[in-house]
Design an enzyme around this catalytic site. Structure first.
Site, PDB file in Angstrom:
ATOM      1  N   ASP A  99       1.165  -1.238  -0.332  1.00 53.76           N
ATOM      2  CA  ASP A  99       0.228   0.124  -0.135  1.00 53.76           C
ATOM      3  C   ASP A  99       0.923   1.225   0.025  1.00 53.76           C
ATOM      4  OD1 ASP A  99      -2.058   1.675   0.165  1.00 53.76           O
ATOM      5  OD2 ASP A  99      -3.205  -0.101   1.600  1.00 53.76           O
ATOM      6  N   ASP A 195      -3.187   4.811  -3.143  1.00 54.90           N
ATOM      7  CA  ASP A 195      -3.935   5.420  -1.844  1.00 54.90           C
ATOM      8  C   ASP A 195      -4.467   6.367  -2.307  1.00 54.90           C
ATOM      9  OD1 ASP A 195      -5.374   5.387   1.131  1.00 54.90           O
ATOM     10  OD2 ASP A 195      -4.657   6.984   1.404  1.00 54.90           O
ATOM     11  N   GLU A 237      -6.453   4.042  -6.260  1.00 50.29           N
ATOM     12  CA  GLU A 237      -7.648   4.292  -5.716  1.00 50.29           C
ATOM     13  C   GLU A 237      -7.724   5.793  -5.787  1.00 50.29           C
ATOM     14  OE1 GLU A 237      -9.647   4.444  -1.333  1.00 50.29           O
ATOM     15  OE2 GLU A 237      -7.930   5.712  -1.140  1.00 50.29           O
ATOM     16  N   HIS A 311     -11.776  -2.729   3.725  1.00 48.80           N
ATOM     17  CA  HIS A 311     -11.293  -2.341   4.303  1.00 48.80           C
ATOM     18  C   HIS A 311     -11.962  -0.928   5.311  1.00 48.80           C
ATOM     19  CE1 HIS A 311      -8.114   0.394   2.174  1.00 48.80           C
ATOM     20  NE2 HIS A 311      -8.349   0.977   4.267  1.00 48.80           N
ATOM     21  N   ASP A 312     -12.809   0.161   3.998  1.00 51.52           N
ATOM     22  CA  ASP A 312     -13.497   0.931   4.488  1.00 51.52           C
ATOM     23  C   ASP A 312     -14.765   1.020   3.942  1.00 51.52           C
ATOM     24  OD1 ASP A 312     -11.095   2.251   4.765  1.00 51.52           O
ATOM     25  OD2 ASP A 312     -11.055   3.009   2.638  1.00 51.52           O
TER      26      ASP A 312
HETATM   27  O1  ISL Z   1     -13.562   5.537   4.259  1.00 49.86           O
HETATM   28  C1  ISL Z   1     -14.104   6.211   3.156  1.00 49.86           C
HETATM   29  C2  ISL Z   1     -15.437   6.107   3.399  1.00 49.86           C
HETATM   30  O2  ISL Z   1     -16.237   6.097   4.626  1.00 49.86           O
HETATM   31  C3  ISL Z   1     -13.135   6.450   2.401  1.00 49.86           C
HETATM   32  O3  ISL Z   1     -14.314   8.030   1.742  1.00 49.86           O
HETATM   33  C4  ISL Z   1     -12.426   6.606   2.465  1.00 49.86           C
HETATM   34  O4  ISL Z   1     -11.885   8.304   3.311  1.00 49.86           O
HETATM   35  C5  ISL Z   1     -11.737   6.477   1.080  1.00 49.86           C
HETATM   36  O5  ISL Z   1     -11.415   6.478   0.111  1.00 49.86           O
HETATM   37  C6  ISL Z   1     -10.017   7.201   1.504  1.00 49.86           C
HETATM   38  O6  ISL Z   1      -9.813   5.542   2.005  1.00 49.86           O
HETATM   39  C7  ISL Z   1      -7.943   5.899   2.056  1.00 49.86           C
HETATM   40  O7  ISL Z   1      -7.506   6.768   2.355  1.00 49.86           O
HETATM   41  C8  ISL Z   1      -8.366   7.400   3.560  1.00 49.86           C
HETATM   42  C9  ISL Z   1      -7.641   5.932   4.631  1.00 49.86           C
HETATM   43  O8  ISL Z   1      -8.302   6.789   5.851  1.00 49.86           O
HETATM   44  C10 ISL Z   1      -8.372   4.679   3.828  1.00 49.86           C
HETATM   45  O9  ISL Z   1      -8.290   3.912   4.903  1.00 49.86           O
HETATM   46  C11 ISL Z   1      -8.536   4.684   2.454  1.00 49.86           C
HETATM   47  O10 ISL Z   1      -8.369   3.555   2.002  1.00 49.86           O
HETATM   48  C12 ISL Z   1      -7.126   8.220   4.452  1.00 49.86           C
HETATM   49  O11 ISL Z   1      -5.817   7.583   3.417  1.00 49.86           O
END
Ligand code: ISL
Ligand code: CA
Length: 534
Positions: A99, A195, A237, A311-312
């Site tokens: 990641d 990310d 992402e 995981h989100d």
């Molecule tokens: O989790 C989300 C909605 O509930 C998204 O808005 C998320 O924050 C977005 O997809 C970005 O996610 C990624 O970056 C974030 C981190 O918290 C997430 O876990 C990651 O997947 C910041 O690094």
């Protein structure tokens, strides 16, 4: 196809390391734990692991706040453990995808600490303003501009205030990122998941976030500096991406990324124009429309990623499956996604039917986004039940409970009480129970992966949505004179339907049925099948 990239025929599996397997009895998943479970992943048949961050981190956002890109968080293990994971995984034919979190660092990263101290070089690695130029909001709620006492000015953070945004306009900063990527590539990894990569071209003073003007210049620079002449996969992402902008990232001739994660289907149970917490029931016709658009709108040479979970997101079985029909609806969702064109990603536990974890008190909230939401809603005087309903439906903790390996006290995840509670339903829903039942969800996933290896049509066939009643999701794949038909009754109601097409062979189904005719089908709840047509 002269040179087919390996990742187009691959299936990926995402591991959230904190919750996968504890090996040293501290209740926290770790890298050695992952190594010990490689035979399981090999049995499932996956080709690559996307490993959520394992770098040194104060864990404000569970590893997405990195304070050192070159060291491993002690609770996860050591660099030697990661090297062993890469080597052992390779022996199973599995690549490790790291990641890459480079939109922001932790506020404890030495760059930010130096910047705070007044070191000019590092100050310009971040984004500062004398006064907040606007009311830009952080994705986790609240302002995106926070005052820094030491600097006597404001810095930008699109996530928590402990995650200051990097200034991608600084070429020295970019050079340090390229160097760090090469460090990881030299360790023998298979690629990167990037990310929130759509944000790096931001122009915060103009409130431009996703897909900013220099984004693609940076990605092309990354390609030329780091990725060129490698076979690494890169999955960006990109929360803001549409079928129209996706080719900017993924058209091969542009030399940027392999694939993007798009989120348009993930927004279908949110009220448009509101936050993710404004709940709405999924409409199956809308789901068909959005997914089919992604299947057909990209140019022939641009590639999709396919996912229901990460995981989100909440657990897909609780979200769009049906807990009254967990096996049938779980298999339906698996078949629908894995028969589409693109590279599927399985999130840990999805393959055994793990579900959301209901919480009843604020003490049980762990995730920063949910915590912020909880407090702001409370301040606004919203009823507790309403807040919990939203968190239990959409909160990120749902997918972060420990992996359910068996029915023992701590689910085979650990011998001690885990960092976050294991879902009590692990007594029924676990890996061991799945492996003991040939009819389980696990074996449907295993079979779907095997089908992809055996039949090129699964990878290369084109996609055609069929015009069926609203809750029947049916499509065809066509490849070199062969056609498959995929049909799912996305409903708990029996549904009658007739196709004029003639089946020759049943490929997979979720009711253990074979289909010798498609005329006058009486589809049971969530009944799903794939047939090869004559
Ligand atoms: O989790 C989300 C909605 O509930 C998204 O808005 C998320 O924050 C977005 O997809 C970005 O996610 C990624 O970056 C974030 C981190 O918290 C997430 O876990 C990651 O997947 C910041 O690094
Ligand atoms: Ca541990």
């Amino acid at each position: 196809k002269e040179t087919i990239p390996w990742w187009q025929s691959a299936v990926f599996y995402q591991i959230y390391p904190k919750s996968f397997q504890d090996s040293n009895h501290d209740g926290i998943g770790d890298i050695s734990g992952i190594v010990s479970r490689l035979p399981y992943l090999h049995q499932l048949g996956i080709d690559a692991i996307w490993l959520s961050p394992v770098y040194s981190s104060p864990n404000v956002d569970n590893g997405y706040d990195i304070d050192n890109y070159y060291t491993i968080l002690a609770e996860f293990g050591t660099m030697a453990d990661v090297e062993q994971l890469i080597t052992k995984a390779k022996s199973f034919g599995i690549r490790i995808i790291m990641d890459l979190v480079v939109n922001h660092t932790s506020d404890q990263h030495s760059w930010f600490l130096e910047a705070e101290k007044g070191n000019k070089k590092y100050q310009d690695y971040y984004i500062w303003q004398k006064e907040p130029p606007n009311t830009l909001q952080s994705f986790f709620g609240g302002t995106a501009w926070t005052f820094n006492e030491k600097q006597n000015r404001y810095y930008l953070h699109l996530f928590s205030k402990h995650q200051p945004d990097l200034n991608w306009e600084n070429p020295n900063m970019r050079k340090e990122i390229w160097e760090m990527m090469r460090f990881w590539i030299d360790k023998g990894i298979g690629g990167f998941r990037l990310d929130v990569i759509d944000l790096i071209g931001k122009q915060p003073e103009k409130e431009v976030l996703g897909n900013g003007p220099n984004l693609h210049t940076y990605l092309q620079e990354m390609y030329h500096e780091v990725l060129k002449e490698t076979d690494l996969v890169t999955i960006g992402e990109a929360g803001s991406v549409t079928p129209e902008t996706a080719p900017l990232y993924t058209a091969p001739e542009r030399n940027e990324l392999s694939m993007v994660f798009q989120f348009q289907h993930m927004a279908l149970d949110e009220q448009t124009g509101h936050s993710k917490w404004a709940l709405k029931k999924l409409s199956v016709p809308e789901l068909k429309k959005v997914l089919s658009k992604w299947q057909t709108a990209l140019p022939e040479n641009a590639w999709n990623s396919l996912f229901w979970s990460n995981h989100d997101q909440p657990r897909i079985l609780s979200r769009w499956g049906d807990l009254n029909y967990p096996l049938e609806s779980g298999k339906m969702l698996a078949i629908l996604l894995h028969l589409m064109r693109g590279t599927p990603f399985i999130y840990q536990g999805e393959e055994i039917g793990m579900t959301n974890f209901p919480i009843h008190s604020a003490k049980q909230i762990q995730d920063i986004e949910s915590l912020n939401f909880y407090h702001s809603q409370q301040e606004a005087g919203i009823a507790k039940e309403k807040i919990f309903e939203a968190i239990n439906t959409k909160g990120r903790d749902n997918a972060r409970t420990p992996m359910q390996w068996d029915d023992s006290l701590f689910g085979g995840f650990s011998t001690v009480s885990p960092w976050y509670p294991i879902n009590p339903n692990h007594e029924q829903i676990n890996v061991e129970a799945n492996l003991n039942h040939p009819n389980s969800l696990f074996f449907t996933y295993q079979k779907l992966i095997a089908l992809r290896k055996k039949y090129p049509i699964v990878i290369w066939g084109n996609y055609e949505l069929l015009d069926t009643p609203p809750t029947i999701f049916a499509y065809k794949r066509n490849y070199e004179h062969e056609t498959w038909l995929v049909c799912a009754n996305f409903s708990d109601q029996k549904t009658f339907y007739s196709f004029s097409e003639k089946p020759e062979m049943t490929i997979i189904s979720n009711y253990d049925a074979t289909y010798s005719t498609l005329d006058q089908l009486n589809l049971r709840p969530y009944e799903t099948f794939v047939v090869k047509l004559t």
